[in-house]
Design an enzyme around this catalytic site. Structure first.
Site, PDB file in Angstrom:
ATOM      1  N   ARG A 220       0.842  -1.200   0.000  1.00 35.86           N
ATOM      2  CA  ARG A 220       0.000   0.000   0.000  1.00 35.86           C
ATOM      3  C   ARG A 220       0.871   1.241   0.000  1.00 35.86           C
ATOM      4  O   ARG A 220       1.733   1.399   0.870  1.00 35.86           O
ATOM      5  CB  ARG A 220      -0.898   0.009   1.229  1.00 35.86           C
ATOM      6  CG  ARG A 220      -1.768  -1.241   1.214  1.00 35.86           C
ATOM      7  CD  ARG A 220      -3.039  -1.082   1.945  1.00 35.86           C
ATOM      8  NE  ARG A 220      -3.813  -2.315   1.789  1.00 35.86           N
ATOM      9  CZ  ARG A 220      -4.991  -2.536   2.311  1.00 35.86           C
ATOM     10  NH1 ARG A 220      -5.555  -1.605   3.040  1.00 35.86           N
ATOM     11  NH2 ARG A 220      -5.617  -3.669   2.111  1.00 35.86           N
ATOM     12  N   GLU A 222       0.710   4.047   1.135  1.00 40.12           N
ATOM     13  CA  GLU A 222       0.259   5.015   2.139  1.00 40.12           C
ATOM     14  C   GLU A 222       1.328   6.104   2.235  1.00 40.12           C
ATOM     15  O   GLU A 222       2.479   5.810   2.470  1.00 40.12           O
ATOM     16  CB  GLU A 222       0.134   4.366   3.529  1.00 40.12           C
ATOM     17  CG  GLU A 222      -0.442   2.966   3.548  1.00 40.12           C
ATOM     18  CD  GLU A 222      -1.910   2.958   3.907  1.00 40.12           C
ATOM     19  OE1 GLU A 222      -2.514   4.046   3.907  1.00 40.12           O
ATOM     20  OE2 GLU A 222      -2.446   1.867   4.154  1.00 40.12           O
ATOM     21  N   ARG A 228       0.983   2.642  12.873  1.00 41.01           N
ATOM     22  CA  ARG A 228       0.247   1.429  12.548  1.00 41.01           C
ATOM     23  C   ARG A 228       0.182   1.106  11.051  1.00 41.01           C
ATOM     24  O   ARG A 228      -0.496   0.183  10.641  1.00 41.01           O
ATOM     25  CB  ARG A 228      -1.168   1.492  13.134  1.00 41.01           C
ATOM     26  CG  ARG A 228      -2.090   2.505  12.501  1.00 41.01           C
ATOM     27  CD  ARG A 228      -3.494   2.332  13.089  1.00 41.01           C
ATOM     28  NE  ARG A 228      -4.520   2.791  12.190  1.00 41.01           N
ATOM     29  CZ  ARG A 228      -4.897   4.058  12.041  1.00 41.01           C
ATOM     30  NH1 ARG A 228      -4.294   5.015  12.742  1.00 41.01           N
ATOM     31  NH2 ARG A 228      -5.856   4.381  11.206  1.00 41.01           N
ATOM     32  N   HIS A 229       0.904   1.864  10.228  1.00 41.45           N
ATOM     33  CA  HIS A 229       0.907   1.608   8.789  1.00 41.45           C
ATOM     34  C   HIS A 229       2.295   1.252   8.281  1.00 41.45           C
ATOM     35  O   HIS A 229       3.280   1.881   8.660  1.00 41.45           O
ATOM     36  CB  HIS A 229       0.405   2.832   8.015  1.00 41.45           C
ATOM     37  CG  HIS A 229      -1.057   3.064   8.165  1.00 41.45           C
ATOM     38  ND1 HIS A 229      -1.562   3.986   9.055  1.00 41.45           N
ATOM     39  CD2 HIS A 229      -2.126   2.485   7.560  1.00 41.45           C
ATOM     40  CE1 HIS A 229      -2.894   3.968   8.983  1.00 41.45           C
ATOM     41  NE2 HIS A 229      -3.258   3.070   8.086  1.00 41.45           N
ATOM     42  N   GLU A 361      -7.431  -1.136  14.679  1.00 39.88           N
ATOM     43  CA  GLU A 361      -8.153  -2.018  13.760  1.00 39.88           C
ATOM     44  C   GLU A 361      -7.243  -3.168  13.357  1.00 39.88           C
ATOM     45  O   GLU A 361      -6.146  -2.969  12.876  1.00 39.88           O
ATOM     46  CB  GLU A 361      -8.577  -1.236  12.503  1.00 39.88           C
ATOM     47  CG  GLU A 361      -9.266  -2.136  11.489  1.00 39.88           C
ATOM     48  CD  GLU A 361      -9.451  -1.491  10.109  1.00 39.88           C
ATOM     49  OE1 GLU A 361      -9.818  -0.303  10.045  1.00 39.88           O
ATOM     50  OE2 GLU A 361      -9.228  -2.203   9.114  1.00 39.88           O
ATOM     51  N   SER A 364     -10.733  -6.286   8.695  1.00 40.16           N
ATOM     52  CA  SER A 364     -11.978  -5.813   8.101  1.00 40.16           C
ATOM     53  C   SER A 364     -12.564  -6.949   7.291  1.00 40.16           C
ATOM     54  O   SER A 364     -11.822  -7.701   6.656  1.00 40.16           O
ATOM     55  CB  SER A 364     -11.715  -4.643   7.147  1.00 40.16           C
ATOM     56  OG  SER A 364     -11.505  -3.455   7.870  1.00 40.16           O
ATOM     57  N   ARG A 412      -0.197  -5.927  12.733  1.00 38.65           N
ATOM     58  CA  ARG A 412      -1.075  -5.280  13.726  1.00 38.65           C
ATOM     59  C   ARG A 412      -1.425  -6.261  14.832  1.00 38.65           C
ATOM     60  O   ARG A 412      -1.536  -5.897  16.006  1.00 38.65           O
ATOM     61  CB  ARG A 412      -2.349  -4.777  13.053  1.00 38.65           C
ATOM     62  CG  ARG A 412      -2.064  -3.650  12.093  1.00 38.65           C
ATOM     63  CD  ARG A 412      -2.995  -2.506  12.303  1.00 38.65           C
ATOM     64  NE  ARG A 412      -2.749  -1.509  11.266  1.00 38.65           N
ATOM     65  CZ  ARG A 412      -3.701  -0.862  10.623  1.00 38.65           C
ATOM     66  NH1 ARG A 412      -4.969  -1.096  10.924  1.00 38.65           N
ATOM     67  NH2 ARG A 412      -3.396   0.034   9.723  1.00 38.65           N
TER      68      ARG A 412
HETATM   69  P1  ATP Z   1      -6.642   1.506   8.310  1.00 43.28           P
HETATM   70  O1  ATP Z   1      -7.958   2.207   8.174  1.00 43.28           O
HETATM   71  O2  ATP Z   1      -6.281   1.173   9.704  1.00 43.28           O
HETATM   72  O3  ATP Z   1      -5.549   2.164   7.535  1.00 43.28           O
HETATM   73  P2  ATP Z   1      -7.709  -0.204   6.275  1.00 43.28           P
HETATM   74  O4  ATP Z   1      -9.153  -0.201   6.658  1.00 43.28           O
HETATM   75  O5  ATP Z   1      -7.268   0.706   5.177  1.00 43.28           O
HETATM   76  O6  ATP Z   1      -6.827   0.066   7.571  1.00 43.28           O
HETATM   77  P3  ATP Z   1      -8.098  -2.789   5.164  1.00 43.28           P
HETATM   78  O7  ATP Z   1      -8.104  -2.469   3.707  1.00 43.28           O
HETATM   79  O8  ATP Z   1      -9.380  -2.976   5.857  1.00 43.28           O
HETATM   80  O9  ATP Z   1      -7.244  -1.679   5.913  1.00 43.28           O
HETATM   81  O10 ATP Z   1      -7.113  -4.047   5.359  1.00 43.28           O
HETATM   82  C1  ATP Z   1      -7.385  -5.125   6.253  1.00 43.28           C
HETATM   83  C2  ATP Z   1      -6.379  -5.173   7.381  1.00 43.28           C
HETATM   84  O11 ATP Z   1      -5.044  -5.184   6.860  1.00 43.28           O
HETATM   85  C3  ATP Z   1      -6.423  -3.966   8.290  1.00 43.28           C
HETATM   86  O12 ATP Z   1      -7.430  -4.103   9.266  1.00 43.28           O
HETATM   87  C4  ATP Z   1      -5.029  -3.970   8.878  1.00 43.28           C
HETATM   88  O13 ATP Z   1      -4.923  -4.906   9.943  1.00 43.28           O
HETATM   89  C5  ATP Z   1      -4.172  -4.484   7.729  1.00 43.28           C
HETATM   90  N1  ATP Z   1      -3.569  -3.352   7.022  1.00 43.28           N
HETATM   91  C6  ATP Z   1      -4.132  -2.622   6.038  1.00 43.28           C
HETATM   92  N2  ATP Z   1      -3.301  -1.655   5.613  1.00 43.28           N
HETATM   93  C7  ATP Z   1      -2.169  -1.781   6.339  1.00 43.28           C
HETATM   94  C8  ATP Z   1      -0.927  -1.068   6.362  1.00 43.28           C
HETATM   95  N3  ATP Z   1      -0.688  -0.071   5.548  1.00 43.28           N
HETATM   96  N4  ATP Z   1       0.013  -1.479   7.242  1.00 43.28           N
HETATM   97  C9  ATP Z   1      -0.222  -2.515   8.072  1.00 43.28           C
HETATM   98  N5  ATP Z   1      -1.359  -3.218   8.094  1.00 43.28           N
HETATM   99  C10 ATP Z   1      -2.348  -2.858   7.240  1.00 43.28           C
HETATM  100 MG    MG Z   2     -10.362  -1.732   7.202  1.00 42.99          MG
END
Ligand code: ATP
Ligand code: MG
Length: 438
Positions: A220, A222, A228-229, A361, A364, A412
């Site tokens: 990702r 980001e 947490r990312h 989180e 999901s 996480r």
């Molecule tokens: P957040 O809102 O916390 O950035 P997200 O809702 O974008 O997460 P999802 O697409 O729902 O993330 O991905 C499912 C799971 O994968 C998340 O709940 C999280 O545990 C993990 N995850 C997602 N993006 C990341 C990231 N950039 N780094 C670490 N873990 C991630």
């Molecule tokens: Mg999510």
């Protein structure tokens, strides 16, 4: 105990016990510390299971052995053979009086990072020299526990009838719109690193595999730097046919509990190394609706407009209120990806959920739309073009069963279980906005 190719019986430091007193053993490891008191030298040998005290009284050991041990530099690789003696004050209650002391590979000095931690280092310095950082039991413990968790997830899902699959990480389309993708060049085409196995695991439902899981990397782009990312993370994903969102929440909850049980059961010493103590969570985890979450927040002075995702400060408040594990269910359809299934009688909300631990989180998931025309409508309503979802959409036209699934972030999960202050602590070589090396 392991047979080395040299034909000697090698033991780990933690495997030596009373039954070895008076016997000769061979240890391999690193020099953690050398204490030279003149007439006696102590070398602390460290291997992946712990420490052993090598005691060298000048009058007792061979002069050549004494000289080598006294001069050896910290973090050199050594092989020691010697007699085991009871010694209450030494780690594990024994010491080794060596008959041979071999320096297999001498370490340079000074060390870029102090493994014995007499000089503490910043996270960045530690990550720059991660191979040395990992020599510390308290750091290695994190990854020994992560291994127990990974195995527990894999065994649990296998026992539940899930089939492990591997889906492509080089892809041509975005999973949920194109904002968080890393582009790369794929011969004469543009491609991306996959941000989630979502589309592929759903297609596998049309293959009739019924229950699949994957533990693999997600990428990702980001832009922000948070605790947490990561830009490369490990996702534990499942997809299951003929199950709804409640069914896969049950699977998730059971998988979490099993992992805690396995860590308590098999990881006690690693928890000690890390300095963490954990308790197996009680089930069922509370399931609060998105609307209830907004009400709690309102009472606490945090007004969130209906329909919006919950920002970090709001999650902190919720985490404090609810503590432990809980699900937030029934999210507004507009706040979730196009594949989440809306309730028939109330299409503004969806059969979706997040698993939370405190403010964090962890996962999901949702029941998915399995009807072709509904899915096309949903894709278009998010402003995406259904044409770019060709191979995915085709699978919905020729017999797609109802299905549901989730994705859980491995780092996480480790972070929240062990109470680590930064997600980077839960991955050996983290990738973030600044870090591409090592
Ligand atoms: P957040 O809102 O916390 O950035 P997200 O809702 O974008 O997460 P999802 O697409 O729902 O993330 O991905 C499912 C799971 O994968 C998340 O709940 C999280 O545990 C993990 N995850 C997602 N993006 C990341 C990231 N950039 N780094 C670490 N873990 C991630
Ligand atoms: Mg999510």
């Amino acid at each position: 105990m392991t047979e080395t190719r040299m034909g000697e019986v090698r033991k780990y430091t933690a495997e030596i016990g009373e039954e070895d007193f008076g016997r000769e053993v061979t240890l391999y490891g690193w020099v953690h510390e050398v204490r030279d008191l003149g007439g006696i030298v102590f070398v602390i040998l460290r291997d992946r299971e712990g420490f052993a005290q090598i005691t060298l009284p000048k009058k007792v050991v061979n002069p050549d052995v004494f000289k080598k041990a006294r001069k050896v530099r910290r973090e050199s690789v050594i092989k020691v053979r010697g007699q085991v003696k009871a010694e209450e004050k030494a780690p594990n209650g024994y010491e080794i009086i060596p008959s041979s002391f071999e320096v297999i590979n001498e370490a340079d000095a000074p060390l870029p990072l102090d493994v014995a931690e007499k000089v503490p280092a910043e996270l960045d310095t530690r990550l720059d020299h991660r191979y040395l950082d990992l020599r510390k039991p308290k750091i290695q413990g994190i990854f020994r526990i992560r291994h127990i968790i990974t195995k527990s997830f894999r065994d649990f899902l296998t026992d539940e009838g899930f089939i492990e699959v591997a889906t492509p990480k080089i892809v041509s389309t975005a999973t949920e719109g194109g904002t968080e993708l890393f582009p790369l060049s794929y011969f004469e085409k543009e491609a991306f690193l996959n941000q989630s196995p979502q589309l592929y695991k759903q297609v596998l439902m049309a293959s009739g595999l019924e229950k699949v899981f994957e533990i693999g990397p997600i990428f990702r782009a980001e832009e922000h730097n948070t605790i947490r990312h990561l830009n490369e993370a490990t996702s534990v994903d499942i997809e299951a046919s003929f199950m709804d969102h409640n069914g896969v929440m049950d699977v998730l909850e059971k998988m979490v509990v099993k992992a805690y049980e396995n860590v308590v059961d098999k990881g006690e010493r690693y928890l000690e190394w890390v300095g963490a103590s954990i308790e197996v969570p009680e089930t069922p985890f509370p399931r609060i609706t998105y609307d209830e979450a907004l009400q709690i927040l309102k009472r606490k002075g945090e007004e969130i407009p209906w329909g919006e995702d919950l920002p970090t400060p709001a999650l902190r408040v919720l985490g404090e209120e609810l503590g432990g594990f809980y699900f937030i269910v029934d999210w507004p359809t507009e706040s979730k990806p196009f594949y989440a299934m809306p309730y028939e009688e109330e299409p503004e909300i969806s059969k979706s959920f997040d698993l939370m631990h405190g403010w964090l989180e962890l996962a999901s998931g949702a029941q998915r739309i399995h009807l072709f025309s509904e899915l096309v409508k949903s894709i278009e309503s998010k402003g995406l073009s259904s044409e770019s979802f060709g191979f995915y959409l085709e699978a919905f036209r020729y017999g797609m069963p109802p299905h549901a699934g989730w994705g859980l972030g491995m780092e996480r999960f480790v972070m929240s279980m062990l109470g680590l202050s930064n997600i980077r602590e839960a991955v050996i070589f983290p990738r973030d906005r600044q870090r591409l090396v090592p």
